[in-house]
Design an enzyme around this catalytic site. Structure first.
Site, mmCIF file in Angstrom:
data_model
loop_
_atom_site.group_PDB
_atom_site.id
_atom_site.type_symbol
_atom_site.label_atom_id
_atom_site.label_comp_id
_atom_site.label_asym_id
_atom_site.label_seq_id
_atom_site.Cartn_x
_atom_site.Cartn_y
_atom_site.Cartn_z
ATOM 1 N N GLY A 48 0.776 -1.244 0.000
ATOM 2 C CA GLY A 48 0.000 0.000 0.000
ATOM 3 C C GLY A 48 0.801 1.284 0.000
ATOM 4 O O GLY A 48 0.318 2.323 -0.441
ATOM 5 N N ASP A 103 1.249 3.220 4.695
ATOM 6 C CA ASP A 103 0.097 3.882 4.089
ATOM 7 C C ASP A 103 -0.966 4.151 5.143
ATOM 8 O O ASP A 103 -1.554 5.223 5.188
ATOM 9 C CB ASP A 103 -0.471 3.033 2.930
ATOM 10 C CG ASP A 103 -0.768 1.589 3.329
ATOM 11 O OD1 ASP A 103 -0.266 1.130 4.385
ATOM 12 O OD2 ASP A 103 -1.492 0.907 2.591
ATOM 13 N N ASP A 106 -3.894 0.828 11.200
ATOM 14 C CA ASP A 106 -5.256 0.487 11.605
ATOM 15 C C ASP A 106 -5.191 -0.065 13.039
ATOM 16 O O ASP A 106 -5.125 0.700 13.991
ATOM 17 C CB ASP A 106 -5.786 -0.514 10.560
ATOM 18 C CG ASP A 106 -7.229 -0.903 10.722
ATOM 19 O OD1 ASP A 106 -8.031 -0.052 11.105
ATOM 20 O OD2 ASP A 106 -7.574 -2.066 10.451
ATOM 21 N N LYS A 134 -6.017 5.382 11.957
ATOM 22 C CA LYS A 134 -7.373 5.197 12.496
ATOM 23 C C LYS A 134 -7.277 5.060 14.012
ATOM 24 O O LYS A 134 -7.127 3.939 14.523
ATOM 25 C CB LYS A 134 -8.004 3.929 11.909
ATOM 26 C CG LYS A 134 -8.352 4.013 10.428
ATOM 27 C CD LYS A 134 -8.950 2.684 9.958
ATOM 28 C CE LYS A 134 -9.393 2.746 8.526
ATOM 29 N NZ LYS A 134 -9.833 1.412 8.017
ATOM 30 N N PHE A 155 -13.676 2.103 5.969
ATOM 31 C CA PHE A 155 -12.797 1.501 4.971
ATOM 32 C C PHE A 155 -12.528 2.497 3.844
ATOM 33 O O PHE A 155 -13.443 3.119 3.327
ATOM 34 C CB PHE A 155 -13.415 0.224 4.405
ATOM 35 C CG PHE A 155 -12.441 -0.545 3.581
ATOM 36 C CD1 PHE A 155 -11.466 -1.321 4.186
ATOM 37 C CD2 PHE A 155 -12.470 -0.472 2.194
ATOM 38 C CE1 PHE A 155 -10.537 -2.019 3.427
ATOM 39 C CE2 PHE A 155 -11.546 -1.163 1.426
ATOM 40 C CZ PHE A 155 -10.579 -1.931 2.054
ATOM 41 N N VAL A 156 -11.270 2.659 3.495
ATOM 42 C CA VAL A 156 -10.888 3.593 2.427
ATOM 43 C C VAL A 156 -10.063 2.894 1.336
ATOM 44 O O VAL A 156 -9.398 1.888 1.610
ATOM 45 C CB VAL A 156 -10.086 4.798 2.993
ATOM 46 C CG1 VAL A 156 -10.975 5.683 3.857
ATOM 47 C CG2 VAL A 156 -8.858 4.355 3.786
ATOM 48 N N ASP A 162 -5.916 -0.549 -1.213
ATOM 49 C CA ASP A 162 -6.730 -1.399 -2.067
ATOM 50 C C ASP A 162 -7.973 -1.937 -1.399
ATOM 51 O O ASP A 162 -8.054 -2.051 -0.174
ATOM 52 C CB ASP A 162 -5.898 -2.611 -2.509
ATOM 53 C CG ASP A 162 -5.660 -3.582 -1.357
ATOM 54 O OD1 ASP A 162 -5.051 -3.176 -0.346
ATOM 55 O OD2 ASP A 162 -6.114 -4.737 -1.453
ATOM 56 N N ARG A 168 -5.919 0.830 -6.139
ATOM 57 C CA ARG A 168 -4.650 1.451 -5.728
ATOM 58 C C ARG A 168 -4.247 2.610 -6.632
ATOM 59 O O ARG A 168 -3.502 3.492 -6.220
ATOM 60 C CB ARG A 168 -3.514 0.417 -5.744
ATOM 61 C CG ARG A 168 -3.671 -0.728 -4.762
ATOM 62 C CD ARG A 168 -2.343 -1.485 -4.658
ATOM 63 N NE ARG A 168 -2.452 -2.786 -4.045
ATOM 64 C CZ ARG A 168 -2.420 -3.029 -2.738
ATOM 65 N NH1 ARG A 168 -2.308 -2.029 -1.883
ATOM 66 N NH2 ARG A 168 -2.509 -4.258 -2.263
HETATM 67 P P1 IMP Z 1 -2.976 -3.022 10.824
HETATM 68 O O1 IMP Z 1 -4.298 -3.492 11.375
HETATM 69 O O2 IMP Z 1 -2.593 -1.685 11.420
HETATM 70 O O3 IMP Z 1 -1.908 -4.056 10.965
HETATM 71 O O4 IMP Z 1 -3.204 -2.764 9.273
HETATM 72 C C1 IMP Z 1 -3.028 -3.823 8.386
HETATM 73 C C2 IMP Z 1 -3.252 -3.462 6.964
HETATM 74 O O5 IMP Z 1 -4.641 -3.434 6.738
HETATM 75 C C3 IMP Z 1 -2.769 -2.123 6.442
HETATM 76 O O6 IMP Z 1 -1.411 -2.071 6.126
HETATM 77 C C4 IMP Z 1 -3.602 -2.020 5.179
HETATM 78 O O7 IMP Z 1 -3.017 -2.759 4.122
HETATM 79 C C5 IMP Z 1 -4.890 -2.688 5.597
HETATM 80 N N1 IMP Z 1 -5.948 -1.699 5.891
HETATM 81 C C6 IMP Z 1 -6.388 -1.253 7.088
HETATM 82 N N2 IMP Z 1 -7.386 -0.377 6.951
HETATM 83 C C7 IMP Z 1 -7.591 -0.267 5.600
HETATM 84 C C8 IMP Z 1 -8.512 0.498 4.800
HETATM 85 O O8 IMP Z 1 -9.366 1.271 5.280
HETATM 86 N N3 IMP Z 1 -8.413 0.339 3.460
HETATM 87 C C9 IMP Z 1 -7.500 -0.487 2.866
HETATM 88 N N4 IMP Z 1 -6.632 -1.218 3.573
HETATM 89 C C10 IMP Z 1 -6.682 -1.111 4.925
HETATM 90 MG MG MG Z 2 -4.126 -4.043 1.885
#
Ligand code: IMP
Ligand code: MG
Length: 178
Positions: A48, A103, A106, A134, A155-156, A162, A168
């Site tokens: 991303g 990117d 979350d 977030k 969700f974005v 993606d 993307r």
């Molecule tokens: P984590 O939960 O912080 O480990 O995030 C894991 C991955 O989830 C991120 O690197 C993104 O690839 C994906 N992700 C989380 N939120 C979104 C979203 O809103 N749109 C697209 N991908 C997301």
């Molecule tokens: Mg992803």
């Protein structure tokens, strides 16, 4: 193009291309100021981050290098389910100042994995820079040094992010409408 469809979902524009680019300029200025005189390794977490990394890196005026790692997920054979492995550690980061580029942060699970590895590999200093954050979803207590935009738990897609591999290439960031 305010409303778009990616696969089976509808999205509407949330952060415009201009807003993204001017925020990136501000982040780069701050990093240039904070890390002045240091030799810095920018470390992107694929996939991303590829557009964000390219755009911010071009505005960095420090002595710097860039490298990427990727989170590969595959289904484990045990009941633990999905296992995520970090691949692409080619760099010797011992004693280096590292700026992790993401990117989006979350839950923070990915970030925690990456930071853990960087510590094991003895980076001297680690800073974190994410385009999107977030806060409502974040479950970790690792402080994030540079944040482009704090966004609600929606969700974005777009600008590298993606939905099931698609979206993307969009120049703006879009959020799910329903
Ligand atoms: P984590 O939960 O912080 O480990 O995030 C894991 C991955 O989830 C991120 O690197 C993104 O690839 C994906 N992700 C989380 N939120 C979104 C979203 O809103 N749109 C697209 N991908 C997301
Ligand atoms: Mg992803």
């Amino acid at each position: 193009m305010n409303e778009i469809t990616v696969l089976d979902r509808e999205f509407s524009v949330y952060i415009t291309e201009d807003e993204i680019q001017s925020r990136i300029t501000a982040l780069a200025e701050k990093i240039n100021e904070d890390l002045k005189g240091q030799d810095v390794l920018f470390f992107g977490v694929l996939n991303g981050v590829f557009l964000f990394a390219a755009d911010i890196f071009r505005q960095i005026n420090l002595d710097c290098q860039v490298s990427f790692i990727k989170l590969a997920s595959y289904d484990g054979t045990s009941s633990t389910g999905k296992i995520k492995e970090l691949i692409g550690w080619n760099e010797d980061i011992t004693g280096k100042t590292v700026v992790v580029l993401e990117d989006i942060v979350d839950t923070g699970a990915t970030l925690e994995r990456v930071i853990g590895e960087l510590k094991l590999r003895k980076a001297a200093e680690v800073k974190i820079c994410t385009l999107l954050f977030k806060p409502e979803a974040y479950t970790k207590d690792i402080p994030i040094d540079y944040i482009g935009f704090e966004i609600p738990n929606n969700f974005v897609v777009g600008y590298g992010l993606d939905y099931d591999g698609y979206g993307r290439n969009l120049r703006a960031i879009y959020k799910l409408t329903k």
